[in-house]
Design an enzyme around this catalytic site. Structure first.
Site, short mmCIF file in Angstrom:
data_model
loop_
_atom_site.label_atom_id
_atom_site.label_comp_id
_atom_site.label_asym_id
_atom_site.label_seq_id
_atom_site.Cartn_x
_atom_site.Cartn_y
_atom_site.Cartn_z
N ASN A 169 1.12 -1.19 0.03
CA ASN A 169 0.07 -0.14 0.06
C ASN A 169 0.95 1.15 0.18
O ASN A 169 1.43 1.71 1.15
CB ASN A 169 -0.88 -0.17 1.36
CG ASN A 169 -1.87 1.07 1.51
OD1 ASN A 169 -1.76 2.10 0.65
ND2 ASN A 169 -2.44 1.09 2.56
N TRP A 170 1.07 1.86 -1.05
CA TRP A 170 1.93 2.87 -1.12
C TRP A 170 1.58 4.10 -0.77
O TRP A 170 2.06 5.32 -0.70
CB TRP A 170 2.45 3.19 -2.66
CG TRP A 170 3.11 2.11 -3.26
CD1 TRP A 170 3.39 0.72 -3.07
CD2 TRP A 170 3.94 2.10 -4.81
NE1 TRP A 170 4.23 0.08 -3.68
CE2 TRP A 170 4.40 0.65 -4.85
CE3 TRP A 170 3.77 2.93 -5.75
CZ2 TRP A 170 5.12 0.38 -6.22
CZ3 TRP A 170 4.53 2.53 -6.91
CH2 TRP A 170 5.13 1.28 -7.08
N LYS A 171 0.25 4.18 -0.46
CA LYS A 171 -0.46 5.47 0.05
C LYS A 171 -0.37 6.71 -0.87
O LYS A 171 -0.12 6.56 -2.01
CB LYS A 171 -0.01 5.56 1.60
CG LYS A 171 -0.31 4.55 2.70
CD LYS A 171 -0.20 4.79 3.90
CE LYS A 171 -0.26 3.51 4.43
NZ LYS A 171 -0.18 3.49 6.16
N HIS B 51 -9.77 1.12 4.43
CA HIS B 51 -8.41 1.37 5.30
C HIS B 51 -8.84 2.53 6.46
O HIS B 51 -9.43 3.60 6.24
CB HIS B 51 -7.28 2.00 4.28
CG HIS B 51 -5.95 2.03 5.01
ND1 HIS B 51 -5.71 3.05 5.99
CD2 HIS B 51 -5.21 1.19 4.96
CE1 HIS B 51 -4.34 2.65 6.41
NE2 HIS B 51 -3.93 1.67 5.69
N GLU C 26 -7.07 4.93 7.51
CA GLU C 26 -6.89 6.45 6.87
C GLU C 26 -7.94 6.97 6.28
O GLU C 26 -8.28 7.92 6.20
CB GLU C 26 -5.41 6.37 6.35
CG GLU C 26 -4.26 6.13 7.33
CD GLU C 26 -3.12 5.70 6.73
OE1 GLU C 26 -2.86 5.69 5.42
OE2 GLU C 26 -2.17 5.04 7.25
N GLU D 175 -6.00 -4.84 10.30
CA GLU D 175 -4.95 -3.77 10.50
C GLU D 175 -5.20 -2.78 11.74
O GLU D 175 -6.33 -2.16 11.86
CB GLU D 175 -4.86 -2.74 9.39
CG GLU D 175 -4.42 -3.61 8.12
CD GLU D 175 -3.63 -2.25 7.05
OE1 GLU D 175 -3.03 -2.69 6.63
OE2 GLU D 175 -4.44 -1.30 6.91
N GLY E 106 1.95 2.07 10.92
CA GLY E 106 3.08 3.34 10.90
C GLY E 106 3.88 3.67 12.25
O GLY E 106 4.51 4.39 12.55
N SER F 212 2.89 -2.09 10.55
CA SER F 212 3.99 -2.38 10.84
C SER F 212 4.80 -3.64 10.55
O SER F 212 5.59 -4.01 11.09
CB SER F 212 4.31 -2.06 12.35
OG SER F 212 4.04 -0.71 12.43
N GLY G 59 2.54 -1.23 4.26
CA GLY G 59 2.79 0.21 3.85
C GLY G 59 4.12 0.86 3.95
O GLY G 59 4.59 0.62 2.73
N GLY G 60 4.61 1.28 4.84
CA GLY G 60 6.15 2.04 4.88
C GLY G 60 7.16 0.96 4.15
O GLY G 60 8.04 1.39 3.25
#
Ligand code: PGA
Length: 244
Positions: A11-13, A98, A100, A168, A174, A206, A227-228
């Protein structure tokens, strides 16, 4: 029950301009071609570079996904992107619900449910994200929260080949924090009781090269939403390589 191949999804966001998105996709695609991935691979770039990333991944086994979609097919919805548009741009998956979006944009289960239905209408696999906040976890409410999100956001007509669940925990996204392996297993088992047999359940929050192996070794975990660590080809590939 014997489990199938795991799915490692990036997930590159809101990260990536055309040049760095293409470079990242090419690097991941090259590794996937050179090695023999033991898992299925997916990247979900921002909508503006889905096309560029799709071209960079052409001929590779890495699938393409969006990060959100509108409920409607088309019309007067300024700024929105439909599931049909993602499909047309080469996507096979779309991330929905998600945290976010739920917490940053106030999306309700009813809205997420309409988006999942839209994804299916367009022929996309919906990756439905669920997970509790820190306060809900501290109150021991994680199972109730996740169960409520599943019943509120999964439309009728569900089938294992058009749905992926991503568990999640909001407090793990994150932050470098992760639930214990026992806690992941417990929540995944509850999720599994509420969805059709064979539906993949990913863990997200994470996940990194250092913790991927133990998380992915859990029989209840069918892959990871990353993600990250998905923004670095080496890290994303190391997570894919950590699949048993
Ligand atoms: P993270 O994000 O891996 O950076 O924690 C996961 C996600 O939000 O999907």
């Amino acid at each position: 029950m014997a489990r199938g191949r795991k799915l490692i999804a990036g997930n590159w966001k809101m990260n990536g301009l055309r040049a760095d998105g293409a470079a990242l996709a090419e690097a991941i695609g090259a590794r996937a071609k050179a090695g023999s991935a033991r898992c299925d691979l997916l990247v979900c770039p921002p909508a503006t570079i889905v096309d560029v990333v799709g071209k960079a991944l052409a001929g590779s086994v890495v699938a393409l996904g969006g990060q959100d979609c509108a409920p409607a097919e088309k019309g007067a919805f300024t700024g929105d992107i439909s599931a049909e548009m993602l499909k047309d741009a080469g996507c096979a998956y779309v991330i929905l619900g998600h945290s976010e979006r739920r917490h940053g944009h106030g999306e309700s289960d009813a809205q997420v449910r309409a988006k999942v239905a839209a994804a299916w209408r367009a022929g996309l696999v919906a990756i439905l994200c669920v997970g509790e906040t820190r306060a809900e976890r501290e109150a021991g409410r994680e199972v109730a929260v996740v169960s409520g999100q599943l019943s509120g956001a999964i439309p009728g007509g569900v089938a294992a080949n058009k749905l992926v669940i991503a568990y999640e925990p909001v407090w793990a996204i994150g932050t470098g924090l992760t639930p214990t392996l026992a806690d992941i297993t417990t929540v995944h088992a509850v999720i599994r009781d509420n969805i059709p047999a064979g539906t993949r359940i990913l863990y997200g929050g994470s996940v990194n090269p250092a913790n991927a192996r133990e998380i992915l070794s859990l029989a209840e975990v069918d892959g990871a939403l990353v993600g990250g660590a998905s923004l670095k080809a080496d890290d994303f590939w190391a997570i894919a390589e950590a699949c048993p």
